[in-house]
Design a protein around this motif. Structure first.
Motif, PDB file in Angstrom:
ATOM      1  N   PHE A 174      29.370 -23.497  -9.377  1.00  0.00           N
ATOM      2  CA  PHE A 174      30.001 -24.623 -10.063  1.00  0.00           C
ATOM      3  C   PHE A 174      31.348 -24.942  -9.439  1.00  0.00           C
ATOM      4  N   PHE A 219      27.159 -26.849 -15.781  1.00  0.00           N
ATOM      5  CA  PHE A 219      26.305 -27.860 -15.175  1.00  0.00           C
ATOM      6  C   PHE A 219      25.633 -28.717 -16.246  1.00  0.00           C
ATOM      7  N   LYS A 255      27.734 -31.396 -11.483  1.00  0.00           N
ATOM      8  CA  LYS A 255      29.056 -30.988 -11.949  1.00  0.00           C
ATOM      9  C   LYS A 255      29.770 -32.242 -12.455  1.00  0.00           C
TER      10      LYS A 255
END
Length: 257
Positions: A174, A219, A255
């Motif tokens: 991430f 996410f 993201k």
């Protein structure tokens, strides 16, 4: 440790300048980089191996590449690259100015994939690939960030029986993506209730379990694909010895910007 497998000097100075502009997202190459590649043509490239073409029959790579949205100029991380089947396809899609980081752990590389990957790495199509040998829960070199795309193809289930902190791995992925960047993840589907318990025996993972773990890192699910779905699969046999085609899920996460 990061190992560059290719750093060939350009043949001419003008080409070098254009390549630099392209890498910086400016200059004449920018318009070309905005174009969507012909994924069918990539898959049909005559220099691809017969072994890869056999794999194509079950992987549907043109559809997978289209689903990822890989384009020239992108910076991509391919998690658990293994022998590099998907890495090579991604490298072709992001060429000439993009980069693919092909990641695997040192233990897996030495045990099972080094020769296969090293052989593939000699191909001209792999000139924009960097082999990254790092643990799965710390997969990205500290000098690499702002990734456009991360792919994790048919390997997340392996993390369930290895000494991997999956929550930390997902946080690192991430963090390495740029805002708005994508994670495309595909795996072999396990039965409802199997959760993460059959990764080593059946090489499967329950989709809902994977979703929960990925989404816990921040996410957001964007879309999913059904081109590898096979509802006739009872999902109770190892994927290497299927009685029917294996049911597989394909998910695209983003993201948030």
């Amino acid at each position: 440790m990061t190992i560059s497998i290719y750093r060939r000097a350009p043949a001419a100075g003008v080409f070098a300048i254009l390549s630099m502009f392209c890498a910086w997202g400016m200059g004449p190459a920018t318009a070309q980089d905005a174009k969507t590649p012909d994924y069918e043509a990539i898959v049909a490239s005559p220099d691809r191996s017969d072994a890869d073409r056999q794999t194509d029959q079950r992987r549907q790579p043109a559809k997978m590449l289209a689903f990822t949205g890989a384009k020239p100029g992108m910076k991509v991380l391919d998690m658990e690259a293994s022998g590099g089947y998907s890495t090579e396809l991604l490298a072709r899609a992001v060429a000439p100015s993009g980069t693919v980081y092909a990641q695997d752990s040192a233990a897996v590389v030495e045990r099972s994939v080094k020769d296969k990957f090293d052989t593939r790495a000699q191909k001209p199509a792999m000139k924009n690939v960097v082999h990254v040998v790092r643990n799965y829960d710390d997969p990205i070199p500290p000098d690499v960030g702002g990734l456009d795309l991360i792919t994790f193809f048919f390997a997340y289930h392996d993390m369930t029986y290895m000494p991997v902190d999956r929550a930390e791995m997902n946080r690192k992925m991430f963090a390495a993506l740029k805002p708005g960047g994508f994670l495309v993840i595909a795996d072999h589907s396990a039965k409802s209730g199997d959760s993460a318990t059959v990764g080593k025996t059946l090489h499967r993972i329950e989709e809902s379990t994977l979703r929960q773990e990925i989404e816990a890192a921040g996410f957001k699910l964007v879309t999913e694909a059904d081109f590898l779905r096979h509802p006739e699969d009872p999902r109770d046999a190892p994927v290497f010895h299927p009685q029917v085609p294996t049911d597989e899920f394909v998910l695209k996460y983003q993201k948030p910007s």
